[in-house]
Design a protein around this motif. Structure first.
Motif, PDB file in Angstrom:
ATOM      1  N   MET A 168       0.765  -1.092  -0.018  1.00 25.01           N
ATOM      2  CA  MET A 168       0.120   0.043   0.128  1.00 25.01           C
ATOM      3  C   MET A 168       0.561   1.233   0.016  1.00 25.01           C
ATOM      4  N   GLY A 169       1.947   1.343   0.720  1.00 26.24           N
ATOM      5  CA  GLY A 169       2.808   2.442   0.871  1.00 26.24           C
ATOM      6  C   GLY A 169       3.502   2.640  -0.307  1.00 26.24           C
ATOM      7  N   GLU A 170       3.862   1.649  -1.104  1.00 26.29           N
ATOM      8  CA  GLU A 170       4.709   1.640  -2.198  1.00 26.29           C
ATOM      9  C   GLU A 170       4.097   2.105  -3.440  1.00 26.29           C
ATOM     10  N   GLU A 171       2.625   1.679  -3.532  1.00 17.75           N
ATOM     11  CA  GLU A 171       2.029   1.823  -4.756  1.00 17.75           C
ATOM     12  C   GLU A 171       1.243   3.099  -5.054  1.00 17.75           C
ATOM     13  N   PHE A 172       0.725   3.543  -3.611  1.00 22.28           N
ATOM     14  CA  PHE A 172      -0.193   4.854  -3.812  1.00 22.28           C
ATOM     15  C   PHE A 172       0.483   5.778  -3.176  1.00 22.28           C
ATOM     16  N   ARG A 173       0.257   7.109  -3.769  1.00 23.94           N
ATOM     17  CA  ARG A 173       0.783   8.271  -2.922  1.00 23.94           C
ATOM     18  C   ARG A 173       0.036   9.024  -1.904  1.00 23.94           C
ATOM     19  N   LEU A 174      -1.447   8.812  -2.227  1.00 23.48           N
ATOM     20  CA  LEU A 174      -2.437   9.303  -1.110  1.00 23.48           C
ATOM     21  C   LEU A 174      -2.302   8.487  -0.062  1.00 23.48           C
ATOM     22  N   PRO A 175      -2.757   9.053   1.083  1.00 23.72           N
ATOM     23  CA  PRO A 175      -2.986   7.912   2.167  1.00 23.72           C
ATOM     24  C   PRO A 175      -4.257   7.177   2.149  1.00 23.72           C
ATOM     25  N   ALA A 354      18.448  -9.581  -0.757  1.00 27.32           N
ATOM     26  CA  ALA A 354      17.700  -8.464  -1.623  1.00 27.32           C
ATOM     27  C   ALA A 354      16.093  -9.019  -1.748  1.00 27.32           C
ATOM     28  N   ARG A 355      15.403  -7.765  -1.811  1.00 25.67           N
ATOM     29  CA  ARG A 355      13.977  -8.115  -2.299  1.00 25.67           C
ATOM     30  C   ARG A 355      13.935  -7.649  -3.851  1.00 25.67           C
ATOM     31  N   VAL A 356      13.193  -8.635  -4.605  1.00 26.83           N
ATOM     32  CA  VAL A 356      12.759  -8.582  -5.978  1.00 26.83           C
ATOM     33  C   VAL A 356      11.475  -7.951  -6.111  1.00 26.83           C
ATOM     34  N   ALA A 357      11.199  -6.626  -6.476  1.00 26.30           N
ATOM     35  CA  ALA A 357       9.920  -5.738  -6.854  1.00 26.30           C
ATOM     36  C   ALA A 357       9.618  -6.168  -8.402  1.00 26.30           C
ATOM     37  N   CYS A 358       8.491  -7.005  -8.581  1.00 27.03           N
ATOM     38  CA  CYS A 358       8.078  -7.107  -9.907  1.00 27.03           C
ATOM     39  C   CYS A 358       7.176  -6.032 -10.354  1.00 27.03           C
ATOM     40  N   LEU A 359       7.453  -5.442 -11.510  1.00 24.30           N
ATOM     41  CA  LEU A 359       6.462  -4.073 -11.689  1.00 24.30           C
ATOM     42  C   LEU A 359       6.009  -4.465 -13.205  1.00 24.30           C
ATOM     43  N   ASN A 360       4.862  -4.079 -13.174  1.00 18.86           N
ATOM     44  CA  ASN A 360       4.056  -4.042 -14.775  1.00 18.86           C
ATOM     45  C   ASN A 360       3.303  -2.737 -14.467  1.00 18.86           C
ATOM     46  N   VAL A 361       3.460  -2.078 -15.900  1.00 17.79           N
ATOM     47  CA  VAL A 361       2.472  -1.093 -16.078  1.00 17.79           C
ATOM     48  C   VAL A 361       1.157  -1.162 -16.692  1.00 17.79           C
ATOM     49  N   LEU A 362      -0.133  -1.020 -16.132  1.00 13.80           N
ATOM     50  CA  LEU A 362      -1.416  -1.030 -16.747  1.00 13.80           C
ATOM     51  C   LEU A 362      -1.686   0.193 -17.546  1.00 13.80           C
ATOM     52  N   GLN A 376     -14.495 -11.177 -20.812  1.00 10.87           N
ATOM     53  CA  GLN A 376     -14.773 -12.350 -20.007  1.00 10.87           C
ATOM     54  C   GLN A 376     -15.273 -12.068 -18.619  1.00 10.87           C
ATOM     55  N   GLY A 377     -15.412 -10.912 -18.417  1.00 13.00           N
ATOM     56  CA  GLY A 377     -15.739 -10.606 -16.684  1.00 13.00           C
ATOM     57  C   GLY A 377     -14.403 -10.636 -16.064  1.00 13.00           C
ATOM     58  N   ARG A 378     -13.323 -10.804 -16.543  1.00 12.61           N
ATOM     59  CA  ARG A 378     -12.043 -10.800 -15.442  1.00 12.61           C
ATOM     60  C   ARG A 378     -11.483  -9.493 -15.149  1.00 12.61           C
ATOM     61  N   ASN A 379     -11.051  -9.433 -14.014  1.00 13.43           N
ATOM     62  CA  ASN A 379     -10.468  -8.395 -13.414  1.00 13.43           C
ATOM     63  C   ASN A 379      -9.004  -8.102 -14.246  1.00 13.43           C
ATOM     64  N   ILE A 380      -8.731  -7.200 -15.005  1.00 13.99           N
ATOM     65  CA  ILE A 380      -7.516  -6.920 -15.748  1.00 13.99           C
ATOM     66  C   ILE A 380      -6.395  -6.634 -14.884  1.00 13.99           C
ATOM     67  N   HIS A 381      -6.453  -5.860 -13.647  1.00 11.07           N
ATOM     68  CA  HIS A 381      -5.497  -5.650 -12.771  1.00 11.07           C
ATOM     69  C   HIS A 381      -5.013  -7.102 -11.980  1.00 11.07           C
ATOM     70  N   HIS A 405       3.823  -5.629  -8.092  1.00 13.30           N
ATOM     71  CA  HIS A 405       3.164  -4.299  -8.370  1.00 13.30           C
ATOM     72  C   HIS A 405       2.513  -4.139  -9.727  1.00 13.30           C
ATOM     73  N   VAL A 406       1.274  -3.866  -9.789  1.00 12.32           N
ATOM     74  CA  VAL A 406       0.662  -3.533 -11.273  1.00 12.32           C
ATOM     75  C   VAL A 406       0.435  -1.983 -10.850  1.00 12.32           C
ATOM     76  N   LEU A 407       1.103  -1.215 -11.787  1.00 10.83           N
ATOM     77  CA  LEU A 407       1.136   0.221 -11.653  1.00 10.83           C
ATOM     78  C   LEU A 407       0.054   0.800 -12.652  1.00 10.83           C
ATOM     79  N   GLU A 408      -0.945   1.332 -12.380  1.00 12.22           N
ATOM     80  CA  GLU A 408      -2.057   2.044 -13.512  1.00 12.22           C
ATOM     81  C   GLU A 408      -1.433   3.570 -13.702  1.00 12.22           C
ATOM     82  N   SER A 409      -1.305   3.918 -14.986  1.00  8.88           N
ATOM     83  CA  SER A 409      -0.943   5.179 -15.321  1.00  8.88           C
ATOM     84  C   SER A 409      -0.950   5.373 -16.766  1.00  8.88           C
ATOM     85  N   THR A 410      -1.316   6.573 -16.971  1.00 10.89           N
ATOM     86  CA  THR A 410      -1.186   7.122 -18.536  1.00 10.89           C
ATOM     87  C   THR A 410      -0.053   7.312 -19.357  1.00 10.89           C
ATOM     88  N   ASP A 411       1.178   7.128 -18.331  1.00 12.58           N
ATOM     89  CA  ASP A 411       2.627   7.256 -18.860  1.00 12.58           C
ATOM     90  C   ASP A 411       3.324   6.131 -18.075  1.00 12.58           C
TER      91      ASP A 411
END
Length: 485
Positions: A168-175, A354-362, A376-381, A405-411
């Motif tokens: 939660m802390g790593e993916e979202f900037r708002l509390p 070390a921790r591996v953080a796997c990122l993908n951008v939606l 098909q009604g499946r959640n893409i995230h 981490h699936v990061l949702e962004s226009t960029d």
């Protein structure tokens, strides 16, 4: 495969589903049973309908990591977890007693009852904190009562575990939290102080004693921040029968600075149990809020507060490096994704702990309304999370050493850079676009990230030997990395 529809009478991996108890914006709760378990069970599922907040999925992932590590009277017993198709679920002990939510109909409560209730909650919090977890969402609906009278904390979707990645802390900037109960430091993005739960308990005791929330129920960030400089009306102003010692305890819990609260929840419980040993200060005598001039001075000099104004990430194990891997899950990028996994495998022996953080951008549309479900009604995230896990399976890393981490962004480049900057990533692995045409039309994410990232970046690129008239001897070179320090 379409996600499974949960309904009464369904057997889910051996658990017989009963009635639905609750459906909120983040999760559903169902009763369940299994012949070999002689106590009632509860099945929790994240809500995956169209338009659902991604935080619901990330919070559920956090709870899936935390709950199996907890034990004792003050948490529900973990039973099982799994994925029915693309429907993740948790099975836990069902606490037979009610939550504290129905008490709101009978406020204000006698001060003796408030003190006794505060003691039991503080004991439960101390037990949780000793297991390296900060709840961060203490409120009446998340406190259930056992027949023995012991209080049970539930819902760990917003919680922080000292030894696990803080999704939660790593993916979202708002509390994220419940507005009336959020501590000032939590509003500012600090999620690692156990004394934040003391603040929430102070709010709860104040509310149960007076029938009024000390800081209201603000719906905007600006309203949440008012608690940094505006003190609440002293409880004795609203409840003259409140003893001075109880006001002392409540107002100490509601201090802006965590350091001014009790050192631990155990100290707080002890104070509530032994009021004769409480040292009374000016807090106990207050009958009015601080003067407006004092509030104004705090408002415009709040840089002096000893609370960080932005997130200050702390690794779950203190010093271990974070190796982030940005993975393109499209079919044409499969060779580069495989190369990235090979690179991670080779690098980990040289990075102990070390921790591996796997990122993908939606990628989101700039002006279009994005759908959260496919045809098909499946959640893409959730699908992307499943694909990231599948990519990482050969690495054979335990929960504490890998996160998804699936990061949702226009960029996409901006999303990766924000994650890298906010979470103090040490080394980033990223693949270049597999198609030169896509790089031309869409731009190079890897080049932008490599140019702006504050850490070392290694880019894996597919290099092919091209000839004007390629013959049968023309060969395809393997994916090769290049590194920017």
């Amino acid at each position: 495969m379409a996600p499974m529809r949960i309904r009464p009478g369904l057997t889910l991996d051996g658990f017989l589903i009963g009635e639905r108890l609750h459906r909120g914006g983040m999760a559903e709760l169902w009763t369940a049973s299994r012949p070999d378990l002689g106590f009632p069970l509860l099945v929790k599922l994240p809500v995956l309908s169209e338009g659902v907040d991604p935080a619901a999925i990330v919070g559920f992932e956090m709870e899936r990591m935390i709950l199996p590590r907890l034990a004792g009277l003050h948490v529900p017993r973990f039973i099982a977890q799994g994925d029915a198709g693309l429907q993740p679920y948790l099975v836990m002990e069902r606490i037979p007693g009610p939550s504290l939510l129905p008490r709101l109909e009978h406020l204000p409560l006698p001060w003796e009852e408030v003190a006794a209730l505060g003691t039991r909650i503080a004991v439960a919090l101390d037990d949780l904190h000793r297991q390296h977890v900060i709840h961060l969402d203490v409120k009446p609906s998340n406190l259930l009562t056992r027949p023995t009278g012991d209080l049970v904390l539930v819902d760990f979707g917003l919680s922080h575990h000292d030894e696990l990645p803080d999704l939660m802390g790593e993916e979202f900037r708002l509390p994220y939290g419940t507005a009336p109960y959020m501590a000032p430091e939590q509003v500012l993005g600090l999620r690692r102080d156990p004394r934040s739960d003391q603040f929430a308990l102070g709010v709860l005791m104040y509310f149960f004693l007076t029938g009024v929330r000390p800081f209201g129920d603000p719906q905007r960030l600006s309203g949440l921040k008012r608690r940094l400089w505006r003190d609440p009306v002293p409880p004795r102003r609203l409840r003259p029968d409140c003893p001075a010692w109880l006001q002392e305890v409540i107002l100490r819990c509601l201090e802006v600075h965590p350091a001014w609260r009790y050192p631990t929840a155990a100290h707080l419980a002890l104070a509530l149990q032994h009021p004769d040993q409480i040292t009374l200060t000016a807090r106990s005598e207050k009958l009015k809020q601080d003067p407006f001039a004092t509030v104004l001075r705090r408002r415009f000099a709040d840089h002096q507060l000893a609370i960080p104004k932005a997130k200050t990430p702390v690794r779950h194990d203190g010093d271990a490096p974070i190796l982030a891997v940005a993975i393109d899950l499209s079919p044409e990028a499969a060779p580069i994704a495989e190369t990235l996994r090979t690179m991670v495998t080779r690098m980990l022996p040289a990075l102990p702990g070390a921790r591996v953080a796997c990122l993908n951008v939606l990628k989101q549309g700039r002006i279009t309304l994005d759908q959260t479900l496919d045809d098909q009604g499946r959640n893409i995230h959730l699908q992307r999370l499943a694909e990231l896990r599948s990519w990482a399976t050969p690495l054979e890393l335990e929960d504490g050493r890998i996160s998804f981490h699936v990061l949702e962004s226009t960029d996409p480049a901006a999303a990766i850079l924000q994650y890298v900057n906010a979470n103090l990533v040490d080394h980033l692995l990223i693949g270049a676009r597999a198609s030169s045409l896509r790089r031309t039309l869409l731009g190079s994410v890897s080049s932008q990230v490599a140019a702006q990232a504050p850490c070392t970046v290694t880019v894996a690129r597919s290099r092919r030997l091209r000839r004007t008239d390629p013959g049968p001897e023309a060969e395809e070179k393997p994916d090769v990395p290049w590194t920017v320090g």
